[in-house]
Design a protein around this motif. Structure first.
Motif, PDB file in Angstrom:
ATOM      1  N   ARG A 118       0.711  -1.306  -0.072  1.00  0.00           N
ATOM      2  CA  ARG A 118       0.058   0.055  -0.118  1.00  0.00           C
ATOM      3  C   ARG A 118       0.774   1.148   0.008  1.00  0.00           C
ATOM      4  O   ARG A 118       0.554   2.121  -0.581  1.00  0.00           O
ATOM      5  CB  ARG A 118      -0.921  -0.036   1.247  1.00  0.00           C
ATOM      6  N   GLN A 203      -3.056   8.687   4.110  1.00  0.00           N
ATOM      7  CA  GLN A 203      -2.969   7.334   4.827  1.00  0.00           C
ATOM      8  C   GLN A 203      -3.861   7.325   5.982  1.00  0.00           C
ATOM      9  O   GLN A 203      -4.651   6.168   6.083  1.00  0.00           O
ATOM     10  CB  GLN A 203      -1.564   6.962   5.018  1.00  0.00           C
ATOM     11  N   CYS A 272      -8.975   4.848  11.580  1.00  0.00           N
ATOM     12  CA  CYS A 272      -9.828   4.900  10.225  1.00  0.00           C
ATOM     13  C   CYS A 272      -8.782   4.745   9.082  1.00  0.00           C
ATOM     14  O   CYS A 272      -9.063   5.178   7.991  1.00  0.00           O
ATOM     15  CB  CYS A 272     -10.779   5.777  10.132  1.00  0.00           C
ATOM     16  N   SER A 273      -7.543   4.365   9.389  1.00  0.00           N
ATOM     17  CA  SER A 273      -6.526   4.482   8.272  1.00  0.00           C
ATOM     18  C   SER A 273      -6.728   3.687   7.142  1.00  0.00           C
ATOM     19  O   SER A 273      -7.488   2.665   6.910  1.00  0.00           O
ATOM     20  CB  SER A 273      -5.154   3.898   8.944  1.00  0.00           C
ATOM     21  N   ARG A 274      -6.170   4.183   6.011  1.00  0.00           N
ATOM     22  CA  ARG A 274      -6.268   3.216   4.937  1.00  0.00           C
ATOM     23  C   ARG A 274      -5.475   2.100   4.855  1.00  0.00           C
ATOM     24  O   ARG A 274      -5.626   1.131   4.323  1.00  0.00           O
ATOM     25  CB  ARG A 274      -6.004   4.127   3.617  1.00  0.00           C
ATOM     26  N   TYR A 275      -4.424   2.246   5.611  1.00  0.00           N
ATOM     27  CA  TYR A 275      -3.537   1.290   5.917  1.00  0.00           C
ATOM     28  C   TYR A 275      -2.266   1.549   6.791  1.00  0.00           C
ATOM     29  O   TYR A 275      -2.391   2.582   7.187  1.00  0.00           O
ATOM     30  CB  TYR A 275      -2.648   0.712   4.486  1.00  0.00           C
ATOM     31  N   MET A 295     -11.058   0.269  12.012  1.00  0.00           N
ATOM     32  CA  MET A 295     -11.137  -0.394  10.607  1.00  0.00           C
ATOM     33  C   MET A 295     -10.181  -1.461  10.462  1.00  0.00           C
ATOM     34  O   MET A 295      -9.042  -1.415  11.070  1.00  0.00           O
ATOM     35  CB  MET A 295     -11.015   0.591   9.600  1.00  0.00           C
ATOM     36  N   ASP A 296     -10.456  -2.285   9.995  1.00  0.00           N
ATOM     37  CA  ASP A 296      -9.687  -3.554   9.807  1.00  0.00           C
ATOM     38  C   ASP A 296      -8.616  -3.290   8.527  1.00  0.00           C
ATOM     39  O   ASP A 296      -8.946  -4.066   7.712  1.00  0.00           O
ATOM     40  CB  ASP A 296     -10.659  -5.038   9.565  1.00  0.00           C
ATOM     41  N   CYS A 297      -7.840  -2.337   8.570  1.00  0.00           N
ATOM     42  CA  CYS A 297      -7.324  -1.905   7.498  1.00  0.00           C
ATOM     43  C   CYS A 297      -6.089  -2.766   7.267  1.00  0.00           C
ATOM     44  O   CYS A 297      -5.460  -3.384   8.512  1.00  0.00           O
ATOM     45  CB  CYS A 297      -6.842  -0.419   7.503  1.00  0.00           C
ATOM     46  N   ASP A 316     -12.826  -2.895   6.930  1.00  0.00           N
ATOM     47  CA  ASP A 316     -11.972  -1.910   5.991  1.00  0.00           C
ATOM     48  C   ASP A 316     -12.835  -1.007   4.967  1.00  0.00           C
ATOM     49  O   ASP A 316     -13.415  -1.393   4.182  1.00  0.00           O
ATOM     50  CB  ASP A 316     -10.807  -2.709   5.397  1.00  0.00           C
ATOM     51  N   GLY A 317     -12.723   0.265   5.499  1.00  0.00           N
ATOM     52  CA  GLY A 317     -13.328   1.182   4.469  1.00  0.00           C
ATOM     53  C   GLY A 317     -14.705   1.509   4.995  1.00  0.00           C
ATOM     54  O   GLY A 317     -15.320   2.461   4.162  1.00  0.00           O
TER      55      GLY A 317
END
Length: 375
Positions: A118, A203, A272-275, A295-297, A316-317
């Motif tokens: 990512r 991110q 709440c990160s994207r990764y 979040m399950d990133c 995630d998301g």
């Protein structure tokens, strides 16, 4: 006598990776290791000087191409004074560290903190190509989570032949002290606070958290949103809060020095990160007894929270699911207390005294093998 180890970092900025390097360096130093810290670039330093106390700091201040090439040669000369070089972060630190170690005839280890699959999109084409070249030749790589390990494997296609990849989780030095009775900011904490912490960058996806906050307030759930950290998206996030009508209930004070106090007075921590690579801040929230919704990133939250056992984990998301999870915690004091206790229990698994023996064993093994080869 313990070996001498040189850490290479790009800068001393905020975030998870650089402070984690300093924590490991300090832990090794306190255990009798000789430790140096090579700082490649001249950038704003956020890490407190007290955290650096006692460490041998070597600043290279590399800027343009000529000074970067000169820094590599200087770093290789410095590396000869140590028995092991650690590239403390992915990209520049790993690339410079690997090349300098090769020139100096020293063993090298890369400490890769993020989900590389990512994260690589943030780098230029040349940097990505150099990094892949280095990782295919790097004999030792440590990751803070299994997800981070799988991220690099995804990029390379497989673990390089002869390479040793392993997971050593990040750690906290000690349990967080209870928050002081005086709140850091009475205006912020006049209402229950949902807190997020991180760099104000793509991110970390704080745009998601602001939308969640606005939705919950529209549902009648009176609370404040606090985001600690700074970064390039500050103005954009402020404009978003204004457009959603929540500018008066979103607070962004920037970097603060007493993060545990801000955490300790908060009702909910949200991620709440994207990764990520590990999400150290999630662990720090748990250690402060703050119930979390994450979040399950990729990568880290699922491993830290053990599939949702120690905090609320949503897909995630999925902003709707995060909204529901934060709302549950804000409305239910009993649920908050339950997850607060579970979080403190989980954080104990990541104390330095449990993690450091694995680091010392690995680093000692690498140095001993190099000594044997040299006769």
């Amino acid at each position: 006598m313990n070996p001498a180890v040189l850490f290479v970092v790009p800068d001393l900025a905020a975030g998870g990776a650089q402070p984690m390097n300093v924590r490991l360096a300090q832990q090794l130093m306190h255990r009798g290791w000789e430790v140096g810290l090579a700082v490649l670039f001249s950038r704003a330093e956020v890490i407190a000087p007290a955290m650096l106390a006692g460490l041998a700091i070597h600043r290279f201040n590399a800027t343009g191409l000529p000074s970067k090439l000169a820094a590599l040669l200087r770093l290789s000369r410095l590396a000869r004074r140590y028995e092991l070089v650690i590239g403390g972060v992915q990209f520049a630190a790993t690339n410079y560290g690997y090349l300098a170690a090769r020139l100096a005839g020293r063993p090298f280890l890369s400490w890769t903190h993020t989900n590389f699959a990512r994260h690589q999109v943030c780098a230029g084409v040349v940097d990505r190509a150099i990094s892949r070249w280095v990782y295919r030749r790097c004999p030792q790589v440590v990751f803070p989570s299994l997800g981070a390990l799988e991220g690099l494997r995804q990029v390379l296609g497989k673990t390089p032949r002869g390479a040793r990849w392993q997971v050593i989780e990040n750690f906290i030095d000690r349990p967080s002290a209870p928050a002081s009775k005086a709140v850091p900011d009475p205006v912020v904490f006049a209402k229950p606070v949902v807190i997020g912490i991180g760099r104000l960058a793509e991110q970390k996806a704080f745009d998601r958290l602001i939308r969640v906050h606005a939705t919950l307030r529209a549902e009648g759930l009176d609370h404040h949103l606090l985001i600690l950290g700074d970064g390039p998206l500050r103005a954009e996030l402020k404009a978003q809060a204004q457009a959603l009508g929540v500018a008066q209930t979103v607070f962004m004070p920037g970097h603060v020095g007493n993060v545990p106090d801000w955490l300790g007075h908060s009702a909910v921590f949200a991620l709440c990160s994207r990764y990520e690579g590990f999400a150290l801040v999630l662990l720090e929230a748990l250690s402060c007894g703050v119930p979390v919704a994450a979040m399950d990133c990729p990568s880290g939250p699922r491993e830290i929270l053990q599939d949702g056992r120690f905090g609320l984990l949503v897909p995630d998301g999925d902003e709707a699911a995060l909204t529901e999870a934060i709302g549950r915690l804000l409305r239910d004091a009993t649920l908050r207390a339950r997850y607060a206790a579970l979080g403190i229990q989980r954080a104990a698994d990541y104390r330095a005294e449990r993690i450091m023996p694995r680091w010392e064993a690995l680093l000692g093994e690498i140095v001993a093998a190099h000594r044997r080869r040299r006769g």
